[in-house]
Design a protein around this motif. Sequence first.
Motif, PDB file in Angstrom:
ATOM      1  N   GLN A  36       0.824  -1.207   0.000  1.00  0.00           N
ATOM      2  CA  GLN A  36       0.000   0.000   0.000  1.00  0.00           C
ATOM      3  C   GLN A  36       0.860   1.259   0.000  1.00  0.00           C
ATOM      4  O   GLN A  36       0.544   2.233  -0.675  1.00  0.00           O
ATOM      5  CB  GLN A  36      -0.945   0.000   1.208  1.00  0.00           C
ATOM      6  CG  GLN A  36      -2.100  -0.970   1.068  1.00  0.00           C
ATOM      7  CD  GLN A  36      -3.032  -0.540  -0.042  1.00  0.00           C
ATOM      8  OE1 GLN A  36      -3.829   0.371   0.111  1.00  0.00           O
ATOM      9  NE2 GLN A  36      -2.916  -1.194  -1.191  1.00  0.00           N
ATOM     10  N   VAL A  37       1.956   1.210   0.734  1.00  0.00           N
ATOM     11  CA  VAL A  37       2.878   2.353   0.729  1.00  0.00           C
ATOM     12  C   VAL A  37       3.539   2.474  -0.648  1.00  0.00           C
ATOM     13  O   VAL A  37       3.604   3.562  -1.232  1.00  0.00           O
ATOM     14  CB  VAL A  37       3.944   2.209   1.843  1.00  0.00           C
ATOM     15  CG1 VAL A  37       5.029   3.266   1.691  1.00  0.00           C
ATOM     16  CG2 VAL A  37       3.290   2.291   3.221  1.00  0.00           C
ATOM     17  N   THR A  39       2.559   1.528  -3.564  1.00  0.00           N
ATOM     18  CA  THR A  39       1.658   1.899  -4.661  1.00  0.00           C
ATOM     19  C   THR A  39       0.847   3.152  -4.364  1.00  0.00           C
ATOM     20  O   THR A  39       0.027   3.561  -5.184  1.00  0.00           O
ATOM     21  CB  THR A  39       0.679   0.759  -4.976  1.00  0.00           C
ATOM     22  OG1 THR A  39      -0.178   0.548  -3.839  1.00  0.00           O
ATOM     23  CG2 THR A  39       1.408  -0.519  -5.349  1.00  0.00           C
ATOM     24  N   GLY A  40       1.058   3.741  -3.203  1.00  0.00           N
ATOM     25  CA  GLY A  40       0.269   4.905  -2.829  1.00  0.00           C
ATOM     26  C   GLY A  40      -1.204   4.567  -2.662  1.00  0.00           C
ATOM     27  O   GLY A  40      -2.066   5.415  -2.862  1.00  0.00           O
TER      28      GLY A  40
END
Length: 133
Positions: A36-37, A39-40
Amino acid sequence: LSAGRIVLSDRFLLASLVYQGYAGGLSREEIWQVGQVATGGLLPDLTLILDIPPGMGRVRTGGTRDRIEDRPELYHERVREGFLEAITDQEASRGSAYYPSPMVRIDATADPQLVFNRIQREVRSALGFRSRT
């Protein structure tokens, strides 16, 4: 993406969750958080899972193998199980417990042209060009 173009990828976060988490034994929650970090928070509008037994997949791909492809058959069975579990979770709860993005299973044991036609239908549907039926 920022230019409004369509982007196709052969793997995304679900592949990491399955290959390293489900089949590789690492924490899916930690992989999810890192993903998640990285890929934003971006998730695909559609994930196509080409389902084929590992032995049949090896015959179809042939040629040179990489370090993942050289892993034992049991590992590849676990990879397939991981993808199928994600789809089952999604169907049961309208969203996978660990991958809340639309997924479609495609029977990749079919004739390659039929598989290609199905992929085209699913992508067109996701793009709003026509229904999946």
